[in-house]
Structures are given as structure tokens and as C-alpha cells.
Design a protein around this motif. Structure first.
Motif, PDB file in Angstrom:
ATOM      1  N   ILE A   9      31.615 -37.728 -22.398  1.00 30.00           N
ATOM      2  CA  ILE A   9      31.190 -37.609 -23.792  1.00 30.00           C
ATOM      3  C   ILE A   9      31.244 -38.981 -24.463  1.00 30.00           C
ATOM      4  CG2 ILE A   9      31.890 -36.735 -26.068  1.00 30.00           C
ATOM      5  CD1 ILE A   9      32.743 -34.130 -24.600  1.00 30.00           C
ATOM      6  N   ALA A  10      32.326 -39.719 -24.229  1.00 25.91           N
ATOM      7  CA  ALA A  10      32.465 -41.048 -24.838  1.00 25.91           C
ATOM      8  C   ALA A  10      31.287 -41.949 -24.446  1.00 25.91           C
ATOM      9  CB  ALA A  10      33.796 -41.678 -24.431  1.00 25.91           C
ATOM     10  N   LEU A  11      30.870 -41.881 -23.178  1.00 24.83           N
ATOM     11  CA  LEU A  11      29.737 -42.688 -22.727  1.00 24.83           C
ATOM     12  C   LEU A  11      28.438 -42.226 -23.389  1.00 24.83           C
ATOM     13  CD1 LEU A  11      30.439 -43.028 -18.882  1.00 24.83           C
ATOM     14  CD2 LEU A  11      30.963 -44.669 -20.704  1.00 24.83           C
ATOM     15  N   VAL A  12      28.227 -40.924 -23.421  1.00 22.06           N
ATOM     16  CA  VAL A  12      26.999 -40.372 -24.007  1.00 22.06           C
ATOM     17  C   VAL A  12      26.905 -40.740 -25.491  1.00 22.06           C
ATOM     18  CG1 VAL A  12      25.864 -38.202 -24.667  1.00 22.06           C
ATOM     19  CG2 VAL A  12      26.706 -38.515 -22.329  1.00 22.06           C
ATOM     20  N   LEU A  13      28.022 -40.613 -26.211  1.00 21.70           N
ATOM     21  CA  LEU A  13      28.002 -40.921 -27.639  1.00 21.70           C
ATOM     22  C   LEU A  13      27.735 -42.406 -27.870  1.00 21.70           C
ATOM     23  CD1 LEU A  13      30.889 -38.741 -29.122  1.00 21.70           C
ATOM     24  CD2 LEU A  13      28.458 -38.219 -28.930  1.00 21.70           C
TER      25      LEU A  13
END
Length: 143
Positions: free
Chosen positions: A87-91
Motif C-alpha cells: 500500500i505504501a508503494l502504491v500510494l
């Protein structure tokens, strides 16, 4: 570019690729993913609703969009440490960008850092589902 400017989606992807290149093996990369997930902003329990849930993920994932076509922001959380890192990467690549930029950006970092090969099928499906939900929202507000 000054330090406060947000890098473009392409630059964010390249930064991710460069960061993952530092790690020699997938044990270290998974640990880095977990560490990234721990740095996500707090996610209110009140938003952990069925409406915000991303279906297709083995773990629980919630994605909450806000903003408009000019600048879409996404908040997200998961009950899984590795998925929180994803999620951190996608955001980093997709949040706080114009809707049309979000739609035009392919998640090439997934392949580039080898994630595609190292995620379980259920995590891969979840990542695809999360990206699909994010892009669907961008498409909705871009009209």
C-alpha cells in the motif's frame, strides 16, 4: 526541483526501483516493505467499512479516496504487514495526483523490482484489485 515538490509518478516509480536495488535478497526486501507499511499514516477504524474494502485481497484492505479530478488523495490500510508495505508503494506512486495522471500511469515498479515473481498469488490478486479500485475511482472523477 526543490525538496518540497512531489516527484512525478514516473520519478516515484524510479525511486522505488532504485531503493529496492540496494537490497541483495528478498528477505531484506520483505523487511523493507514491512518497514514502509509501518510508516503509513494512522487509518481511522471508522473508515474500515465494507464500502471501503478492497475485495480480492486475502487480507483486509481498505482504500478511501478523497479530492477531485485535479488532485486525488488516497488513504489505505491493511491488517497485513507486507500488504501495508505494498500500500505504501502504491500510494507513493498514485496518491495526490491528477486523475488523468493516475489513469495514464502503469504500475511498472511491480515488475521492475521483482514483486510480480515474489508475491503469493493471493497477494498479487489483492494488489491488482487495489490498483483497479484506485484507477476506477480516478476514471469516475475524471469524467
Amino acid at each position: 526541483m526543490n525538496a518540497t515538490a512531489t516527484p512525478s509518478a514516473e520519478q516515484a516509480q524510479q525511486d522505488i526501483v532504485d531503493e529496492f536495488a540496494f537490497f541483495g535478497d528478498w528477505t531484506e526486501r520483505y523487511q523493507y516493505l514491512i518497514d514502509l507499511g509501518k510508516k503509513l499514516p494512522p487509518f481511522p477504524d471508522a473508515l474500515k467499512t465494507e464500502e471501503h474494502r478492497v475485495h480480492g485481497c486475502q487480507s483486509m484492505v481498505w482504500l478511501v479516496p478523497s479530492g477531485d479530478a485535479a488532485k486525488l488523495h488516497f488513504a489505505a490500510a491493511s491488517d497485513s504487514a507486507i500488504v501495508s508495505g505494498l500500500i505504501a508503494l502504491v500510494l507513493r506512486v498514485y496518491s495526490d495526483r491528477p486523475a488523468l495522471d493516475i489513469l495514464a500511469t502503469e504500475p511498472r515498479f511491480i515488475e521492475a523490482i521483482g514483486l510480480a515473481k515474489h508475491l503469493s498469488p493471493t497477494r498479487s490478486n489483492g494488489l491488482v484489485a487495489m490498483l483497479a479500485k484506485l484507477k476506477a475511482h480516478a476514471a469516475q472523477v475524471a469524467q
